[in-house]
Design a protein around this motif. Structure first.
Motif, PDB file in Angstrom:
ATOM      1  N   SER A 181       0.860  -1.184   0.000  1.00 26.86           N
ATOM      2  CA  SER A 181       0.000   0.000   0.000  1.00 26.86           C
ATOM      3  C   SER A 181       0.891   1.227   0.000  1.00 26.86           C
ATOM      4  CB  SER A 181      -0.921   0.007   1.224  1.00 26.86           C
ATOM      5  OG  SER A 181      -0.166   0.075   2.419  1.00 26.86           O
TER       6      SER A 181
ATOM      7  N   THR B 170      -1.759  -5.042  -4.459  1.00 28.28           N
ATOM      8  CA  THR B 170      -1.544  -3.771  -3.782  1.00 28.28           C
ATOM      9  C   THR B 170      -2.803  -2.920  -3.826  1.00 28.28           C
ATOM     10  OG1 THR B 170      -0.221  -1.737  -3.780  1.00 28.28           O
ATOM     11  CG2 THR B 170      -0.569  -2.791  -5.906  1.00 28.28           C
ATOM     12  N   SER B 171      -2.947  -2.113  -2.798  1.00 28.63           N
ATOM     13  CA  SER B 171      -4.071  -1.166  -2.779  1.00 28.63           C
ATOM     14  C   SER B 171      -3.692   0.155  -3.424  1.00 28.63           C
ATOM     15  CB  SER B 171      -4.513  -0.926  -1.331  1.00 28.63           C
ATOM     16  OG  SER B 171      -3.447  -0.381  -0.563  1.00 28.63           O
TER      17      SER B 171
END
Length: 764
Positions: free
Chosen positions: A319, A359-360
């Motif tokens: 993130s 992933t964000s």
């Protein structure tokens, strides 16, 4: 074999019924069984005329990748899964594993082979075979033997001396045969020292069966048999594909004319019959495609080799860190090579999708190059454009190419990290590569992106090593992703984001340039011959012998943690040498270390490489923990092939065991005395004076003769040769003189009529 099994039946069953089946003999109640291509998947041909169109099956990582795990147990699990898939498709024999050594990085089929080292190859392949055959499915160990190139592969003669042949190119085959007894061994297309493998009695009978005790069937590679009669006489049992009516008739005629021993044909037919019977005993089965995909992902993740990671660019945060994914291979993955091993996967993961899911943070993609551009090799010029010219006049700077590059650079500038996917495009059965270089469009992409984003990660997709210098100096992180099979996209994401701590290690050396390679001057040969001029010094052995700098050495690979080694201890046992070394995970993450033991014998009487891999272990160690790693070195693996005696010999002496993380990263060493094998070379009249004096009994007898000559010389009655024998300095000059020729000199202390008696007494 029953009497109703006629000579015609025997001939018919020793060739195939069609492309993928043995021949059925209804009169004898013998059905046909199915064989099909491997080795990293079950390539069952789909209906229709396209030989390469297959029924969907799990495409596991090819050997170029799975060998980098250095984990025999993982290879065994892969073999078991392949066995389940074979049973589900009623396949009796899977054509694999391929264990020819990677003599040259240009080998077109290197992606199907494990390593440049015979011990690593043999250990991994043995477990692959054990796993497959535990499911009641036969392996086909290939390609026997010395099949290390695709250029002129159907005819070329591999010209190699016997010691090199035994210690390097046959050693892995010997290990798998003696330890795992594959159901079949597949003979190669090529010749060995002028004799086709399919007609080589020394190879197929004297070595394979008589010396190694092979109990199974020898099958030809598809189209490898030139003469069926000569092949059966040599020890080949099954010619593929079939049917071969002309060959069947030739066999019957040869038996009838007394040109072929009928017992040889009966034996080959019986071996085919035994194979069919054994195949009929296996139960039908099925497999869990999702579970096999998960296994393929595990193996692929363990295969990835982290070559460079300056500044801790990797692993990526899941993130808060935007990622530029650049290069068409991220979206359209290269996951296997071309040719007979080409698998139709059950599903196919791409890295772009998997990175996005991992992933964000923002993930942006730019193509960077087209698949068509990827196939263009760098231009052959005397000089390459510098970085200031690359954008306009460098390789890959056509208008469409420039637009794709500009887009990729713009995306790279806008993201925190740039991950560039590049690789090779030419690894296939039937053709060798002509370069180690990346395609021009890929080189341009790396150069431009690295200049735009200092946090650039390069991920390679390739079936054989690629040149990395000098471009890798411009990027902080480099990931060797090989060809990873159908789950490779997921595996790459696992490694990039740290879900998997990279533990892959190079199974082949990455040279600075092609001309540095030991095979360079003798590959791929000419006029039907290829000379194995580097001899024993294949791969890292040759680089180390010449103290040649390399880009990345054999056995090398980084981790997201660190490992420290304690002091190694080595003791000789009845079966070899046991090595113990404490290894500590001194970093903050759990990880795997591949502990490697290399052996040398300082002062050896025979030529050897500076160090040779003899044992290894892939060991999982928790952060902060210490594990005592135990490595067993087989005594037989310390032996060299003595061409004078025609057998393996362990030379006695103080062996140096070097334990470390690669062939060039030795962390601790131990010396261990190893007793010698009894191995006296008989003396002859052609043995030199020096050899006679090196032998205790010979030295005694020759010393007595020379003493008599010296006594005569002191009385002034001897000739010049006796006087020379009395002078130690002159005696050294005589050291290379064969005894028979010494006896011909006037005044020699030996007469020709004494020599036979002297030899008899010396060898008594």
């Amino acid at each position: 074999m029953s009497s109703e099994f006629s000579t015609a039946d025997q001939a018919a069953i020793t060739s195939g019924g069609d492309f993928w089946h043995t021949a059925a003999v209804e009169s004898a109640g013998i059905p046909a069984v199915t064989v099909t291509d491997g080795p990293h998947g079950v390539r069952m041909q789909a209906s229709g005329g396209d030989l390469l169109a297959g029924v969907p099956a799990t495409c596991f990582p090819p050997a170029v990748a799975s060998a980098s795990t250095w984990d025999p147990e993982l290879l065994r699990r892969m073999g078991e899964a392949l066995g389940d898939e074979c049973r589900a498709q009623d396949v009796a024999v899977l054509l694999g594993p391929g264990i020819n050594l990677k003599r040259s990085p240009l080998g077109g089929r290197n992606f199907e082979y494990f390593s440049e080292d015979p011990i690593l190859t043999g250990v991994l392949a043995t477990e692959w075979v054990r796993g497959l055959q535990s499911k009641g499915v036969g392996a086909s160990l290939k390609h026997f033997a010395v099949n290390s190139q695709e250029t002129d592969r159907m005819r070329v003669s591999a010209d190699v001396d016997e010691r090199t042949l035994r210690e390097i190119y046959l050693r892995a085959f010997q290990r798998v045969v003696t330890q795992a007894q594959p159901w079949t061994v597949m003979c190669a297309y090529n010749k060995i020292n002028g004799v086709y493998a399919s007609e080589n009695h020394w190879l197929l009978t004297e070595v394979l069966r008589d010396e190694w005790g092979f109990e199974g069937l020898v099958v030809s590679d598809w189209g490898a048999v030139v003469d069926r009669v000569k092949a059966i006489a040599a020890g080949l049992d099954l010619t593929m594909p079939g049917p071969d009516a002309d060959g069947d008739a030739a066999l019957c005629e040869a038996v009838e004319a007394g040109q072929l021993d009928p017992a040889l044909l009966r034996a080959s037919a019986q071996r085919v019959r035994d194979l069919v019977t054994k195949a009929g005993e296996r139960p039908a089965g099925g497999y869990d495609a999702a579970a096999h995909h998960a296994l393929a992902r595990e193996i692929a993740g363990r295969s990835v080799v982290l070559l460079k990671n300056e500044g801790g660019v990797l692993p990526l945060a899941r993130s808060g860190v935007s990622v530029a994914v650049l290069g068409e291979f991220a979206r359209t993955p290269r996951y296997q090579g071309g040719g007979s091993s080409q698998i139709t996967p059950t599903q196919l993961d791409d890295a772009l999708t998997q990175i996005t899911a991992a992933t964000s943070a923002a993930v942006r993609f730019a193509q960077g190059y087209t698949v068509e551009e990827a196939g263009a090799a760098p231009a052959e010029t005397d000089s390459q454009p510098d970085s200031s010219e690359a954008g306009s006049s460098g390789a890959g700077s056509s208008q469409p190419g420039e637009a794709l590059l500009a887009e990729a650079v713009a995306v790279a500038r806008e993201c925190d990290v740039a991950v560039v996917f590049v690789g090779s495009v030419h690894e296939t059965e039937g053709a060798d590569r002509d370069s180690l270089d990346l395609p021009a469009a890929h080189l341009a992409l790396i150069e431009r992106v690295a200049a735009a984003n200092p946090r650039t990660v390069v991920v390679l997709s390739n079936g054989a090593v690629l040149a990395t210098k000098p471009w890798d100096e411009s990027v902080p992180a480099l990931v060797e992703g090989w060809l990873l099979g159908q789950a490779g996209g997921s595996a790459i994401a696992d490694v990039l984001f740290g879900r998997v701590n990279p533990s892959g290690r190079l199974a082949e050396t990455i040279p600075l340039k092609l001309a540095d390679h030991p095979s360079y001057l003798d590959f791929p040969g000419e006029h039907g011959h290829v000379r194995y001029g580097e001899g024993l010094h294949i791969g890292y052995r040759g680089f180390d012998a010449r103290e040649q700098p390399v880009a990345y050495p054999f056995g090398f690979g980084l981790s997201y943690t660190t490992f420290t080694y304690g002091t190694a201890r080595a003791v000789a046992t009845e079966t070899g040498v046991e090595v113990r070394v404490p290894v500590t995970n001194s970093g903050g993450r759990a990880g795997r270390e591949v502990v490697q033991a290399y052996v040398s014998l300082p002062g050896s009487r025979v030529r050897r490489a500076p160090r040779e891999l003899k044992a290894f272990a892939s060991v999982e160690i928790a952060a902060g923990e210490t594990t005592e790693v135990v490595l067993g070195i087989d005594r037989g693996d310390l032996a060299y092939w003595d061409t004078r005696l025609g057998r393996w010999v362990v030379e006695g002496g103080d062996y140096l065991v070097s334990v470390g993380a690669s062939s060039r990263d030795i962390r601790t060493e131990a010396t261990v005395p190893v007793p010698a094998d009894a191995a006296r070379v008989p003396l002859t009249t052609e043995s030199s004076v020096g050899e006679w004096f090196a032998d205790p009994r010979g030295a005694q007898l020759l010393g007595e003769a020379f003493a008599r000559a010296a006594a005569e010389a002191s009385d002034g009655d001897a000739g010049p040769m006796s006087a020379m024998a009395a002078d130690p300095a002159m005696l050294m000059m005589l050291g290379s003189l064969p005894l028979s020729r010494m006896a011909t000199f006037p005044g020699s202390p030996l007469r020709a009529d004494q020599l036979d008696k002297l030899v008899t007494e010396a060898n008594a």
